[in-house]
Every structure is written in structure tokens, then in C-alpha cells.
Scaffold this motif. Structure first.
Motif, PDB file in Angstrom:
ATOM      1  N   LEU A  19       0.644  -1.233  -0.143  1.00 51.24           N
ATOM      2  CA  LEU A  19      -0.198  -0.003  -0.003  1.00 51.24           C
ATOM      3  C   LEU A  19       0.814   1.104  -0.022  1.00 51.24           C
ATOM      4  O   LEU A  19       0.326   2.213   0.048  1.00 51.24           O
ATOM      5  CB  LEU A  19      -0.950   0.080   1.140  1.00 51.24           C
ATOM      6  CG  LEU A  19      -1.983  -0.950   1.364  1.00 51.24           C
ATOM      7  CD1 LEU A  19      -2.780  -1.121   2.616  1.00 51.24           C
ATOM      8  CD2 LEU A  19      -2.789  -0.742   0.226  1.00 51.24           C
ATOM      9  N   ARG A  22       2.299   0.808  -5.221  1.00 53.54           N
ATOM     10  CA  ARG A  22       1.623  -0.323  -6.041  1.00 53.54           C
ATOM     11  C   ARG A  22       2.777  -1.240  -6.431  1.00 53.54           C
ATOM     12  O   ARG A  22       3.744  -0.668  -7.264  1.00 53.54           O
ATOM     13  CB  ARG A  22       0.790   0.321  -7.049  1.00 53.54           C
ATOM     14  CG  ARG A  22      -0.703   0.636  -6.696  1.00 53.54           C
ATOM     15  CD  ARG A  22      -1.415   0.990  -7.700  1.00 53.54           C
ATOM     16  NE  ARG A  22      -2.940   1.209  -7.320  1.00 53.54           N
ATOM     17  CZ  ARG A  22      -3.319   2.386  -6.970  1.00 53.54           C
ATOM     18  NH1 ARG A  22      -2.819   3.572  -6.889  1.00 53.54           N
ATOM     19  NH2 ARG A  22      -4.723   2.147  -6.506  1.00 53.54           N
ATOM     20  N   SER A  51      -5.830  -1.629  -5.398  1.00 52.36           N
ATOM     21  CA  SER A  51      -5.287  -0.724  -4.712  1.00 52.36           C
ATOM     22  C   SER A  51      -3.919  -1.119  -4.457  1.00 52.36           C
ATOM     23  O   SER A  51      -3.234  -0.375  -3.919  1.00 52.36           O
ATOM     24  CB  SER A  51      -6.251  -0.564  -3.242  1.00 52.36           C
ATOM     25  OG  SER A  51      -7.081   0.151  -3.600  1.00 52.36           O
ATOM     26  N   ARG A  52      -3.485  -2.113  -4.733  1.00 53.49           N
ATOM     27  CA  ARG A  52      -2.086  -2.735  -4.183  1.00 53.49           C
ATOM     28  C   ARG A  52      -1.202  -3.134  -5.506  1.00 53.49           C
ATOM     29  O   ARG A  52       0.102  -2.938  -5.385  1.00 53.49           O
ATOM     30  CB  ARG A  52      -2.147  -3.871  -3.431  1.00 53.49           C
ATOM     31  CG  ARG A  52      -2.739  -3.669  -2.013  1.00 53.49           C
ATOM     32  CD  ARG A  52      -3.258  -4.991  -1.412  1.00 53.49           C
ATOM     33  NE  ARG A  52      -3.110  -4.987  -0.073  1.00 53.49           N
ATOM     34  CZ  ARG A  52      -4.516  -4.706   0.755  1.00 53.49           C
ATOM     35  NH1 ARG A  52      -5.283  -4.624   0.027  1.00 53.49           N
ATOM     36  NH2 ARG A  52      -4.286  -4.410   1.981  1.00 53.49           N
ATOM     37  N   ARG A 285      -5.215   5.732  -0.282  1.00 53.74           N
ATOM     38  CA  ARG A 285      -5.533   4.427  -0.739  1.00 53.74           C
ATOM     39  C   ARG A 285      -7.064   3.954  -0.371  1.00 53.74           C
ATOM     40  O   ARG A 285      -7.269   4.520   0.836  1.00 53.74           O
ATOM     41  CB  ARG A 285      -4.426   3.110  -0.133  1.00 53.74           C
ATOM     42  CG  ARG A 285      -3.193   3.262  -1.036  1.00 53.74           C
ATOM     43  CD  ARG A 285      -3.246   2.941  -2.202  1.00 53.74           C
ATOM     44  NE  ARG A 285      -1.952   2.726  -2.892  1.00 53.74           N
ATOM     45  CZ  ARG A 285      -1.215   3.730  -3.668  1.00 53.74           C
ATOM     46  NH1 ARG A 285      -1.813   4.783  -3.950  1.00 53.74           N
ATOM     47  NH2 ARG A 285      -0.207   3.278  -3.984  1.00 53.74           N
ATOM     48  N   GLU A 355      -7.716  10.019  -6.280  1.00 58.75           N
ATOM     49  CA  GLU A 355      -7.899   8.797  -5.920  1.00 58.75           C
ATOM     50  C   GLU A 355      -9.182   8.251  -6.194  1.00 58.75           C
ATOM     51  O   GLU A 355      -9.408   6.952  -6.721  1.00 58.75           O
ATOM     52  CB  GLU A 355      -7.187   8.160  -4.791  1.00 58.75           C
ATOM     53  CG  GLU A 355      -7.043   6.550  -4.748  1.00 58.75           C
ATOM     54  CD  GLU A 355      -6.041   6.119  -5.380  1.00 58.75           C
ATOM     55  OE1 GLU A 355      -5.737   4.908  -5.239  1.00 58.75           O
ATOM     56  OE2 GLU A 355      -5.341   6.800  -6.188  1.00 58.75           O
TER      57      GLU A 355
END
Length: 376
Positions: A19, A22, A51-52, A285, A355
Motif C-alpha cells: 500500500l 503499488r 489498490s495494491r 488508498r 484517487e
């Protein structure tokens, strides 16, 4: 012993959880690195991986489910997790006793007098034809042997506690709705779960291997620290549902490093695992419901304030700002809506909106970037 403050632990957690940046990592490797993703809400793992991972394509995860390389199953904490096939085969037996005890914790009175070994045998016999079944269908097939026992209690014990099961696709596929249909793990993967030398019988969940080393527990410990460390034994217990793995911790301790947190708890870690500078910038995030970045600890203060701790178990999706839970989010008529839990600076508000637009584009297959950030 070095004391790690909350911000240092936060940055370590973000780094381990992919997190902070990425990752350029295959989806299967990411699911493995994270020790699985909490998945009782079928679509949430897609947001968690988006998100990762850079350039995450949700169809890739769907393909892995169909190809039987990842599965949906009850595992850590008796919750549904999305885990790799290799991990569920290696870990399931180590979780057997915990799973059974957690079902009994809910249905002990209803299951009083039920021979669980006989119930397990009846369930396996019913499922031996290779036909997927819902819990209701499985329960109806065995219920006549236990008249008066609530069907829900029998079904939960069979599916979550006694017979290792997987939830079959289309459950859990991207943008696909499907009810829960169960099949024994061994039938779906073509192999029985690995035996666990530390659990010679289900009544001894913390028993050790003959040399006291608890090899499966040690593997779990190392994998947990790689994804969640530095962490205390209580955190390991909160993540897994297992009783602290004391034999594994004792056996692995010479290979680990130790710290303390600001409460004085001992924290264990892998020597070469990332522990970034606490001043490392943390991007905004958007996390899915029940994300293990929060639920994977007994002390969640490294990532969420105590005042908001209840959000993590209530199924609220949350937004990380400067690495901490600072808002909740949802989707309303195609618009991503973020609701702050504190006052945002102008820059933070702009970052959350940016985001949020990316989340909206992902969820809508890039047909919408509508976002709204509510006032505090």
C-alpha cells in the motif's frame, strides 16, 4: 530493545501490504504474499488488489478462480478468505481445530450431543458424488440422522468446521453474482490437505511436532511477518484465530529480530523485511470492506484510531490518508462518495478526490470518474 513508534509501524505495514507503492507483481503472487484476502463480500478482493497492484486486471483474478489456482474457503478466524491453492492445502489442517471450536462457540448448545465425527462422515458421504451443494441441500441430506438439531447449526459445522470446502465459481468472479455452492477441497483441487505434525488430533490445536518445532506454525509465522510485521504474538493470534503458535514462535525466535512498541509489547520480525523511514510519504488508498491490513492485528492502532475501530468490523470501506483510516467510502448511483472522519487539508481533499476518480474508473470499466468528497 529498540522501540518502534506508531508511525514507524504504520509505514512498515503499508510497505508489507503493498500500500506504500503499488507493486509490479503477478496477481497469484500478490494473493500469496498477502496470505490471502478477506473475501466474505465476493467483490471486495478486486478492490483490495487494485489498490495494491499496478495495471491490475480483474479478469485475471477471475481466471485464477476458474483455473483452481486460488479458492474461496473458510480459513483464518473462520472467515471466508481468497487464498492460493498451495496455501490452503498447506494450512487447512493446522486450522481444523480452531474452525471446529469457533463453530461450537456459536452453536454449542444446538450441537450438544451431536457426534461430530459421525456428522463429518455423513457430510463426506453425501458429497462423495462430486455434486456441488448449497448449505441447505447438504443439511437436508443429513438432517434425518439428527432430528431436532437446527439445520443452520449442522450446516455451519459441516461446511466451516468439519469438511474442508471451497465455494465454487461463479461465486467470487468479477461482476458476477452467484450463490454459495460448496464442494470438498480435495475434490476441487484433486488433493487432500497436507497433514500437520503439530496437530495429531483435533483436540490438541497447540500440540507440537515430535521435535517441538511446529513446522506448519513456523511457516505461518514467517509468512505473517512478511505481510504484516513487525507484530506481536497477540497480533498473529488475532489474524489467524490460532492460539498464538507458541511452539512455532519459540522455534523460530533465533532467526527473528525483536522490537518493542510504545505499549511495551514485544514485536517480532524477519531481519531483512522492509521497515521504511517513518517520514516516507504515504499515498491515498481506498480499501475494501474487511481488509486484513486492518483486521490482521490485535492492536490496530498503527493504522486506525481507537475511536474508529468499529468501522473495521462493521463492513465499512475505508480511505487511508497519510497511511491512516481517515474516511469511509461507498458508491451511490455510480459516484464514488468519500465521507471524512476528520477535517482534510486542501491538498488531502484533492488527493482523495483524485484517487476516488481512479476507483470510479476501475469500478465502471472506465466509463465514469464521478467522485464526491463530503464535508466533515
Amino acid at each position: 530493545m529498540t522501540v518502534l513508534d506508531t508511525r514507524t509501524l504504520n509505514r512498515a505495514t503499508l510497505a508489507r501490504q503493498l500500500l506504500l507503492d503499488r507493486a509490479d507483481m503477478p496477481v497469484l503472487d500478490a494473493v500469496g504474499h498477502l496470505c490471502g484476502l478477506q473475501a466474505q463480500e465476493p467483490q471486495e478482493p478486486f478492490v483490495g488488489l487494485w489498490s495494491r497492484l499496478r495495471a491490475f486486471e480483474p479478469g485475471t483474478l477471475s481466471d485464477l478462480l476458474v483455473e483452481r489456482r486460488v479458492v474461496r474457503t473458510h480459513l483464518m478466524r473462520r472467515t471466508v478468505h481468497l487464498v492460493t491453492a498451495d496455501d490452503v492445502l498447506a494450512w487447512r489442517t493446522r486450522h481444523d481445530a480452531m474452525l471446529r471450536q469457533r463453530v461450537l462457540g456459536v452453536y454449542r448448545r444446538e450441537l450438544d450431543g451431536v457426534d461430530l465425527d459421525a456428522l463429518a462422515a455423513a457430510g463426506r458421504e453425501t458429497m462423495a458424488d462430486g455434486e456441488p451443494r448449497t448449505m441447505a441441500e447438504l443439511t437436508r441430506a443429513v438432517a434425518d440422522r439428527w432430528p431436532g438439531v437446527p439445520p443452520r447449526a449442522l450446516g455451519e459445522m459441516l461446511i466451516a468446521g468439519l469438511v474442508p470446502m471451497v465455494q465454487l465459481p461463479p461465486r467470487g468472479l468479477w461482476r458476477t453474482k452467484g450463490g454459495v455452492r460448496n464442494l470438498p477441497l480435495a475434490a476441487w483441487l484433486g488433493r487432500q490437505p497436507d497433514p500437520d505434525p503439530s496437530s495429531p488430533n483435533v483436540s490438541s490445536p497447540n500440540a507440537s511436532a515430535p521435535d517441538g518445532s511446529d513446522p506448519v506454525g513456523q511457516a505461518l509465522l514467517r509468512r505473517y511477518l512478511a505481510a504484516f510485521g513487525p507484530a506481536a504474538s497477540a497480533d498473529l493470534r488475532a489474524w489467524s484465530g490460532l492460539a498464538g503458535l507458541p511452539a512455532a514462535v519459540a522455534a523460530a525466535r533465533p532467526e527473528l529480530v525483536s522490537f518493542r512498541d510504545e505499549r511495551g509489547r514485544e514485536l517480532l520480525d524477519l531481519p531483512d523485511a522492509p521497515r521504511p523511514d517513518p517520514d516516507t510519504p504515504a499515498p491515498v488508498r481506498f480499501l475494501p470492506a474487511f481488509d486484513n491490513a486492518i483486521l490482521g492485528y490485535q492492536d490496530r492502532g498503527r493504522i486506525i484510531d481507537d475511536a474508529h475501530r468499529g468501522l473495521s468490523v462493521a463492513g465499512e470501506r475505508v480511505v487511508l490518508v497519510d497511511g491512516r483510516v481517515a474516511a469511509t467510502w461507498t458508491v451511490e448511483e455510480g459516484t464514488v462518495v468519500a465521507t471524512p472522519l476528520r477535517r482534510f487539508s486542501r491538498t488531502e481533499r484533492a488527493d482523495v478526490a483524485e484517487e476516488g476518480r481512479a476507483v470510479a474508473a476501475f469500478l465502471s470499466d472506465r466509463t465514469s470518474e464521478r467522485v464526491r468528497v463530503n464535508s466533515f
